[in-house]
Write an enzyme that holds these catalytic residues in place. Structure first.
Site, short mmCIF file in Angstrom:
data_model
loop_
_atom_site.label_atom_id
_atom_site.label_comp_id
_atom_site.label_asym_id
_atom_site.label_seq_id
_atom_site.Cartn_x
_atom_site.Cartn_y
_atom_site.Cartn_z
N HIS A 117 69.21 18.60 6.57
CA HIS A 117 67.77 18.42 6.39
C HIS A 117 67.24 17.32 7.31
O HIS A 117 67.91 16.30 7.52
CB HIS A 117 67.45 18.04 4.94
N CYS B 156 62.38 24.20 -2.03
CA CYS B 156 63.76 24.04 -1.57
C CYS B 156 64.37 22.91 -2.39
O CYS B 156 63.97 21.75 -2.25
CB CYS B 156 63.82 23.73 -0.09
N GLY C 266 66.24 20.40 -0.34
CA GLY C 266 65.25 19.70 0.47
C GLY C 266 64.52 18.62 -0.30
O GLY C 266 64.21 17.55 0.25
N CYS D 277 71.99 25.93 -2.45
CA CYS D 277 70.57 26.14 -2.75
C CYS D 277 70.31 25.56 -4.13
O CYS D 277 70.81 26.08 -5.14
CB CYS D 277 70.23 27.63 -2.72
#
Length: 284
Positions: A162, A220, A223, A71
């Site tokens: 992703h 994110c 992301g 993360c």
């Protein structure tokens, strides 16, 4: 049990210092504590432990109790916690997550970390690394059909999977409707995080994200990194990119020559707290 609620661009987690505390049932704790009505509320929990391969280890769980590999917003908050709580006095140190080691540079103002720059490592485009079930070895500008509409996706792994989708307008996108259809599509045997990207110019994009196990989140980190890589590969932007998220902005640099992604962004404390005896009983 003491905890700290923190967020990076609105991507909020419950942080527990496991150099001092012990969480008996980590998956169950993630589900109960992340509940925004009956728990503390968050996109998941992150446990801070002493590292074996790095200075520290972060153990991340999504709100549904599933384990997360990385993360980007969370790792900046871990770095802030470690420095602010004097677990380290270094401004450059390492944090591992599921065996992957990341290098962190923290920006300190008045004795506290305000932001951090993270070496997010090398992106992978291999279909087997995501994984995504396509006939080609990579999924770049690959068609995918969702709810009778065809989209084009570029799939990137940043240690977690992703799928980057380009749309004309992210603001009015019905993410609650299409997000779960992407996450659970048959092409993704381990589910997928999906980034919906609106290109503004060659160094700026808007992005919304649907995360597997958590639904839509305000940001994110991995992301944004995957989106930057996809944008460069598809010729939509330059390598330096500002990503506008619902919770704030992140600065991404895809060093294509060395195939490394750098992420810079804020880390903030919401509050410190301590679990009640009733909550402790629920997670045992």
């Amino acid at each position: 049990m003491k905890f700290t609620k923190m967020h990076g661009c609105g991507n909020d987690y419950i942080y527990i210092d496991c150099t001092e505390e012990f969480v008996e049932n980590e998956e169950k704790a993630a589900i109960i504590l992340s509940d925004r009505h009956f728990g503390i509320g968050g996109d998941g929990i992150i446990l801070i432990k002493k590292g074996t391969k790095a200075d520290f280890e972060m153990v991340m769980y999504n709100a549904d109790g599933s384990r997360g590999a990385m993360c980007g917003n969370g790792i900046r908050c871990v770095a802030k916690y470690c420095y602010d709580h004097k677990l380290t006095d270094k401004t450059t140190f390492t944090i591992e997550s599921m065996g992957a080691v990341k290098y962190i540079d923290v920006n300190v103002e008045n004795g506290e970390v305000k932001s951090a720059k993270v070496d997010m490592g090398k992106p992978s485009l291999k279909a087997s690394d995501i994984p995504v079930n396509v006939s080609s070895g990579k999924a770049i500008d690959e068609p995918i059909k969702i709810l009778d509409r065809e989209f084009k996706m570029t799939c990137v792994s940043m240690g977690n999977p992703h799928a980057v989708i380009y749309v004309d307008d992210v603001k009015n996108l019905d993410l609650e409707k299409i997000g779960p259809s992407f996450e659970n599509h048959k092409l993704f045997p381990k589910r997928i995080n999906t980034e919906f990207v609106q290109v503004l110019n060659d160094h700026e994009i808007n992005m919304r994200v649907w995360e597997r196990g958590s639904g839509e989140t305000l940001a994110c980190g991995t992301g944004t990194c995957a989106s930057a890589v996809a944008c460069v590969l598809n010729g939509k932007t330059k390598e330096h990119l500002t990503v506008h998220l619902l919770g704030g902005d992140l600065e991404i640099f895809y060093d294509r020559e060395n195939d490394i992604v750098w992420m810079t962004g804020p880390a903030s404390v919401v509050y410190d707290g301590e679990l009640s005896e009733e909550s402790m009983k629920m997670i045992k």
